[in-house]
Design a protein around this motif. Sequence first.
Motif, PDB file in Angstrom:
ATOM      1  N   THR A 160      -0.402  -3.712   0.636  1.00  0.00           N
ATOM      2  CA  THR A 160       0.391  -2.869   0.204  1.00  0.00           C
ATOM      3  C   THR A 160       0.541  -2.440  -0.968  1.00  0.00           C
ATOM      4  O   THR A 160       0.118  -3.891  -1.887  1.00  0.00           O
ATOM      5  CB  THR A 160       1.780  -3.116   0.843  1.00  0.00           C
ATOM      6  OG1 THR A 160       2.248  -3.965   0.468  1.00  0.00           O
ATOM      7  CG2 THR A 160       2.131  -3.031   2.381  1.00  0.00           C
ATOM      8  N   PHE A 176       5.107   9.861  -3.335  1.00  0.00           N
ATOM      9  CA  PHE A 176       4.493   9.050  -1.929  1.00  0.00           C
ATOM     10  C   PHE A 176       5.638   9.349  -0.695  1.00  0.00           C
ATOM     11  O   PHE A 176       5.020   9.184   0.614  1.00  0.00           O
ATOM     12  CB  PHE A 176       4.253   7.657  -2.460  1.00  0.00           C
ATOM     13  CG  PHE A 176       2.976   7.381  -2.740  1.00  0.00           C
ATOM     14  CD1 PHE A 176       1.918   6.644  -2.123  1.00  0.00           C
ATOM     15  CD2 PHE A 176       2.666   7.881  -4.112  1.00  0.00           C
ATOM     16  CE1 PHE A 176       0.802   6.565  -2.475  1.00  0.00           C
ATOM     17  CE2 PHE A 176       1.498   7.391  -4.658  1.00  0.00           C
ATOM     18  CZ  PHE A 176       0.490   6.954  -3.859  1.00  0.00           C
ATOM     19  N   SER A 211       4.122  10.190   2.736  1.00  0.00           N
ATOM     20  CA  SER A 211       4.307   9.460   3.933  1.00  0.00           C
ATOM     21  C   SER A 211       4.719  10.133   5.177  1.00  0.00           C
ATOM     22  O   SER A 211       4.282  10.049   6.299  1.00  0.00           O
ATOM     23  CB  SER A 211       5.736   8.428   3.471  1.00  0.00           C
ATOM     24  OG  SER A 211       5.786   7.668   4.803  1.00  0.00           O
ATOM     25  N   VAL A 213       0.052   8.195   4.406  1.00  0.00           N
ATOM     26  CA  VAL A 213       0.540   6.650   4.304  1.00  0.00           C
ATOM     27  C   VAL A 213       1.595   6.444   5.058  1.00  0.00           C
ATOM     28  O   VAL A 213       2.242   7.185   5.617  1.00  0.00           O
ATOM     29  CB  VAL A 213       0.616   6.355   2.866  1.00  0.00           C
ATOM     30  CG1 VAL A 213      -0.487   7.037   1.864  1.00  0.00           C
ATOM     31  CG2 VAL A 213       2.019   7.205   2.193  1.00  0.00           C
ATOM     32  N   SER A 227       4.712   3.628   4.983  1.00  0.00           N
ATOM     33  CA  SER A 227       5.493   2.582   3.715  1.00  0.00           C
ATOM     34  C   SER A 227       6.111   1.500   4.594  1.00  0.00           C
ATOM     35  O   SER A 227       6.721   1.674   5.664  1.00  0.00           O
ATOM     36  CB  SER A 227       6.597   3.884   3.159  1.00  0.00           C
ATOM     37  OG  SER A 227       7.325   4.241   4.010  1.00  0.00           O
ATOM     38  N   PHE A 284       2.907   0.852   0.057  1.00  0.00           N
ATOM     39  CA  PHE A 284       2.289   1.924   0.785  1.00  0.00           C
ATOM     40  C   PHE A 284       0.911   1.428   1.232  1.00  0.00           C
ATOM     41  O   PHE A 284       0.263   0.808   0.431  1.00  0.00           O
ATOM     42  CB  PHE A 284       2.100   3.170  -0.058  1.00  0.00           C
ATOM     43  CG  PHE A 284       3.421   3.725  -0.593  1.00  0.00           C
ATOM     44  CD1 PHE A 284       4.175   4.502   0.323  1.00  0.00           C
ATOM     45  CD2 PHE A 284       3.943   3.339  -1.735  1.00  0.00           C
ATOM     46  CE1 PHE A 284       5.442   5.097  -0.076  1.00  0.00           C
ATOM     47  CE2 PHE A 284       5.139   3.700  -2.136  1.00  0.00           C
ATOM     48  CZ  PHE A 284       6.032   4.694  -1.438  1.00  0.00           C
TER      49      PHE A 284
END
Length: 134
Positions: free
Chosen positions: A28, A49, A53, A58, A60, A68
Motif C-alpha cells: 500500500t 485518490f 477509489s 484503486v 483504499s 492505496f
Amino acid sequence: MSHLINISEAASLALHGLVLVAQQSPNTVNAKYLAEKLDASEAHLAKIFQRLSKSGLVRSFRGPTGGFVLNKPAEEISFLDIYEIVESKIILNDCPLDKTGCTFENCIFDDALINISNNIYKTFKNIKLSNFIE
C-alpha cells in the motif's frame, strides 16, 4: 507561461501518483508518501485518490499501514483511463474547438487539430502503468 497542451494539476497528480502506486505494488502507498514524492498537498491527493477509489481503479485501506493499491493489473490501466476519471470522458468530434459552424468554407486548421487530438487520445490510451514498472 502559456502552453499549447495543458494537463490539470489534478490529472497530473493522478497520473504520477498511480505510477508510484504501481511501482510499489503489492504494498500500500499512503497519501503522505505520495504528497512528499510529488511535492503536493496531502489533502488534494486524498481527494483525487478518493475519486480513483470510487471509480474502482484503486482500493483504499484505513489504519497505520493503510493506503492505496491498484485494483487491477497495471497493464490494464491506461493513462486515458486515469485522465477520464479525473477530468471526464473524452469526446472526439469534428471540431476540437466545439464549434457547430465555421466562419470559413474550409477549416483554417485543415483537420490538423482533429489529427492532433486523435494522436493524443491514442497516445494516452497506449501508455499503461506497467510501462513504468521495472
